[in-house]
Design a protein around this motif. Structure first.
Motif, mmCIF file in Angstrom:
data_model
loop_
_atom_site.group_PDB
_atom_site.id
_atom_site.type_symbol
_atom_site.label_atom_id
_atom_site.label_comp_id
_atom_site.label_asym_id
_atom_site.label_seq_id
_atom_site.Cartn_x
_atom_site.Cartn_y
_atom_site.Cartn_z
ATOM 1 N N LEU A 1 -19.918 -14.135 -53.779
ATOM 2 C CA LEU A 1 -18.767 -13.234 -53.868
ATOM 3 C C LEU A 1 -18.292 -13.113 -55.311
ATOM 4 C CD1 LEU A 1 -16.672 -14.325 -50.745
ATOM 5 C CD2 LEU A 1 -18.203 -12.362 -50.966
ATOM 6 N N PRO A 2 -18.080 -11.886 -55.795
ATOM 7 C CA PRO A 2 -17.749 -11.674 -57.212
ATOM 8 C C PRO A 2 -16.244 -11.627 -57.482
ATOM 9 C CG PRO A 2 -18.217 -9.570 -56.203
ATOM 10 C CD PRO A 2 -18.352 -10.603 -55.109
ATOM 11 N N PHE A 3 -15.492 -12.541 -56.877
ATOM 12 C CA PHE A 3 -14.039 -12.508 -57.020
ATOM 13 C C PHE A 3 -13.541 -13.781 -57.687
ATOM 14 C CE2 PHE A 3 -15.015 -10.222 -52.997
ATOM 15 C CZ PHE A 3 -14.706 -8.935 -53.436
ATOM 16 N N ALA A 4 -12.455 -13.630 -58.412
ATOM 17 C CA ALA A 4 -11.804 -14.800 -58.999
ATOM 18 C C ALA A 4 -11.226 -15.673 -57.894
ATOM 19 C CB ALA A 4 -10.700 -14.354 -59.957
ATOM 20 N N PRO A 5 -11.081 -16.965 -58.147
ATOM 21 C CA PRO A 5 -10.491 -17.841 -57.130
ATOM 22 C C PRO A 5 -9.101 -17.359 -56.712
ATOM 23 C CG PRO A 5 -11.493 -19.136 -58.884
ATOM 24 C CD PRO A 5 -11.513 -17.705 -59.344
ATOM 25 N N ALA A 6 -8.811 -17.558 -55.432
ATOM 26 C CA ALA A 6 -7.484 -17.267 -54.869
ATOM 27 C C ALA A 6 -7.091 -15.799 -55.018
ATOM 28 C CB ALA A 6 -6.434 -18.176 -55.504
ATOM 29 N N THR A 7 -8.061 -14.893 -54.859
ATOM 30 C CA THR A 7 -7.780 -13.462 -54.963
ATOM 31 C C THR A 7 -7.127 -12.920 -53.700
ATOM 32 O OG1 THR A 7 -9.626 -13.124 -56.481
ATOM 33 C CG2 THR A 7 -8.849 -11.188 -55.289
ATOM 34 N N PHE A 8 -7.463 -13.489 -52.535
ATOM 35 C CA PHE A 8 -7.024 -12.939 -51.251
ATOM 36 C C PHE A 8 -6.234 -13.972 -50.454
ATOM 37 C CE2 PHE A 8 -11.021 -10.926 -52.484
ATOM 38 C CZ PHE A 8 -10.678 -9.593 -52.446
ATOM 39 N N ASP A 9 -5.434 -13.478 -49.515
ATOM 40 C CA ASP A 9 -4.803 -14.386 -48.560
ATOM 41 C C ASP A 9 -5.327 -14.176 -47.141
ATOM 42 O OD1 ASP A 9 -3.545 -11.945 -48.263
ATOM 43 O OD2 ASP A 9 -1.510 -12.708 -48.487
ATOM 44 N N LEU A 10 -6.283 -13.264 -46.973
ATOM 45 C CA LEU A 10 -6.934 -13.066 -45.677
ATOM 46 C C LEU A 10 -8.352 -12.567 -45.912
ATOM 47 C CD1 LEU A 10 -6.936 -12.728 -42.555
ATOM 48 C CD2 LEU A 10 -6.063 -10.405 -42.917
ATOM 49 N N PRO B 1 -23.186 -22.684 -45.233
ATOM 50 C CA PRO B 1 -22.254 -23.501 -46.030
ATOM 51 C C PRO B 1 -21.850 -22.831 -47.341
ATOM 52 C CG PRO B 1 -23.906 -24.913 -45.048
ATOM 53 C CD PRO B 1 -24.330 -23.500 -44.761
ATOM 54 N N ALA B 2 -22.804 -22.219 -48.049
ATOM 55 C CA ALA B 2 -22.466 -21.533 -49.297
ATOM 56 C C ALA B 2 -21.616 -20.297 -49.024
ATOM 57 C CB ALA B 2 -23.733 -21.152 -50.050
ATOM 58 N N LEU B 3 -21.926 -19.577 -47.957
ATOM 59 C CA LEU B 3 -21.128 -18.412 -47.579
ATOM 60 C C LEU B 3 -19.680 -18.812 -47.332
ATOM 61 C CD1 LEU B 3 -20.878 -15.406 -46.547
ATOM 62 C CD2 LEU B 3 -21.419 -16.348 -44.271
ATOM 63 N N PHE B 4 -19.480 -19.844 -46.529
ATOM 64 C CA PHE B 4 -18.124 -20.284 -46.199
ATOM 65 C C PHE B 4 -17.410 -20.851 -47.427
ATOM 66 C CE2 PHE B 4 -19.605 -21.147 -41.580
ATOM 67 C CZ PHE B 4 -19.499 -19.795 -41.290
ATOM 68 N N ALA B 5 -18.133 -21.540 -48.274
ATOM 69 C CA ALA B 5 -17.516 -22.080 -49.490
ATOM 70 C C ALA B 5 -17.056 -20.958 -50.405
ATOM 71 C CB ALA B 5 -18.502 -22.997 -50.222
ATOM 72 N N GLY B 6 -17.843 -19.886 -50.505
ATOM 73 C CA GLY B 6 -17.437 -18.757 -51.336
ATOM 74 C C GLY B 6 -16.206 -18.062 -50.805
ATOM 75 N N ILE B 7 -16.126 -17.908 -49.485
ATOM 76 C CA ILE B 7 -14.932 -17.299 -48.888
ATOM 77 C C ILE B 7 -13.723 -18.205 -49.094
ATOM 78 C CG2 ILE B 7 -13.897 -16.583 -46.709
ATOM 79 C CD1 ILE B 7 -16.746 -15.756 -45.819
ATOM 80 N N ARG B 8 -13.941 -19.501 -48.941
ATOM 81 C CA ARG B 8 -12.841 -20.457 -49.172
ATOM 82 C C ARG B 8 -12.327 -20.345 -50.605
ATOM 83 N NH1 ARG B 8 -9.648 -22.994 -51.159
ATOM 84 N NH2 ARG B 8 -8.896 -25.116 -50.790
ATOM 85 N N ALA B 9 -13.215 -20.213 -51.571
ATOM 86 C CA ALA B 9 -12.798 -20.121 -52.973
ATOM 87 C C ALA B 9 -12.027 -18.828 -53.241
ATOM 88 C CB ALA B 9 -14.018 -20.205 -53.887
ATOM 89 N N ALA B 10 -12.374 -17.751 -52.528
ATOM 90 C CA ALA B 10 -11.708 -16.467 -52.754
ATOM 91 C C ALA B 10 -10.318 -16.408 -52.143
ATOM 92 C CB ALA B 10 -12.560 -15.332 -52.189
ATOM 93 N N LEU B 11 -9.985 -17.379 -51.289
ATOM 94 C CA LEU B 11 -8.678 -17.405 -50.631
ATOM 95 C C LEU B 11 -7.714 -18.320 -51.375
ATOM 96 C CD1 LEU B 11 -9.858 -17.671 -46.917
ATOM 97 C CD2 LEU B 11 -8.741 -15.694 -47.975
ATOM 98 N N GLY B 12 -6.476 -17.882 -51.465
ATOM 99 C CA GLY B 12 -5.452 -18.698 -52.085
ATOM 100 C C GLY B 12 -4.849 -19.697 -51.115
ATOM 101 N N PRO B 13 -3.920 -20.534 -51.563
ATOM 102 C CA PRO B 13 -3.261 -21.499 -50.689
ATOM 103 C C PRO B 13 -2.627 -20.795 -49.488
ATOM 104 C CG PRO B 13 -2.742 -21.950 -52.977
ATOM 105 C CD PRO B 13 -3.460 -20.632 -52.962
ATOM 106 N N GLY B 14 -2.848 -21.352 -48.306
ATOM 107 C CA GLY B 14 -2.313 -20.755 -47.085
ATOM 108 C C GLY B 14 -3.140 -19.600 -46.551
#
Length: 260
Positions: A123-132, A148-161
């Motif tokens: 995913l080409p997004f900065a960390p914590a770009t999205f909340d959903l 695992p890599a797919l889920f880790a990338g989505i996790r990185a793209a989501l902010g706290p909460g």
């Protein structure tokens, strides 16, 4: 019925569902090329997420919101993007690696949505770009070792909460007609991929809830399952479909916060 669905039906009124020949041509291509070929008629196939599932997802997201920025991973022709907009997400981004599918999505939503062509595994997004983040019907395109890599990338793209949300149908009863249909499809795809390159990765029986729950937890999510009773129940009383809600720990150290 929403205005968007009226527009979709008018847009497809003069089209016909793809014949078997076209579906076979898709399956004999790579995943990316196959969806480029199928894109103009994709919404007329059974592969599009059904409207009742989209309605149930929309209502559930409204209960979880509000959301500031939402991402549809493997957005296809934009069915999930429509759900995000109806749920009230302030900013919506759709990501897919098929240019043809993105062209159809842009035609359906010409304004108010950001479109990104990229591989969901990077995913080409900065960390914590999205909340959903959501994803609909695409997980069969990822081999178990890739998740695992797919889920880790989505996790990185989501902010706290933040939340990663997707519907998941109950597995068919062993020995039932749907069970054998899925078994036969996966067997045919494995045979196809054994004799032809590039492979076309699409397996229905490799995405199992216990495995997915463990992988999401390892990626840093707290996972819970929410039933979607409006989509019906099976003979044993269990729901036919549920919502997987994977949450990121909030800034206060707990999960369950609403949008950022």
């Amino acid at each position: 019925m929403t205005r968007h669905r009226h527009r979709d039906r008018h847009r497809h009124r003069d089209r016909e569902a793809p014949p078997l020949r076209e579906l076979a041509e898709q399956a004999l291509s790579s995943v990316e090329r196959g969806y480029d070929l199928l894109a103009p008629k994709f919404d007329l196939t059974p592969y599009r997420t059904p409207d009742p599932v989209l309605d149930a997802l929309t209502e559930a997201l409204r209960q979880h919101g509000p959301f500031t920025a939402a991402l549809d991973v493997c957005c296809g022709t934009g069915a999930g993007v429509g759900a995000l907009r109806r749920a009230g997400a302030a900013r919506v981004v759709g990501l897919d690696f098929s240019a043809g599918m993105l062209d159809q999505a842009r035609a359906a939503f010409p304004e108010g949505v950001g479109w990104v062509r990229a591989d969901a595994r990077a995913l080409p997004f900065a960390p914590a770009t999205f909340d959903l983040a959501i994803s609909l019907g695409a997980f069969g395109h990822f081999l178990p070792r890739e998740r695992p890599a797919l889920f880790a990338g989505i996790r990185a793209a989501l902010g706290p909460g933040g939340r990663f949300v997707f519907p998941m149908a109950a597995p068919p009863r062993v020995g039932s007609l749907p069970y054998w249909a899925l078994w036969g499809f996966d067997a045919a795809m494995r045979l196809r991929n054994a004799v032809r390159r590039p492979p076309f990765v699409m397996y229905y029986r490799t995405f199992r809830l216990p495995d997915v729950r463990r992988e999401l937890t390892a990626a840093g999510f707290t996972v819970r399952i929410e039933p979607l009773p409006t989509l019906g129940r099976r003979a044993d009383g269990t729901v036919r479909c549920a919502l997987v809600v994977a949450e990121v720990e909030g800034a206060d150290g707990v999960t369950g916060a609403t949008g950022a």
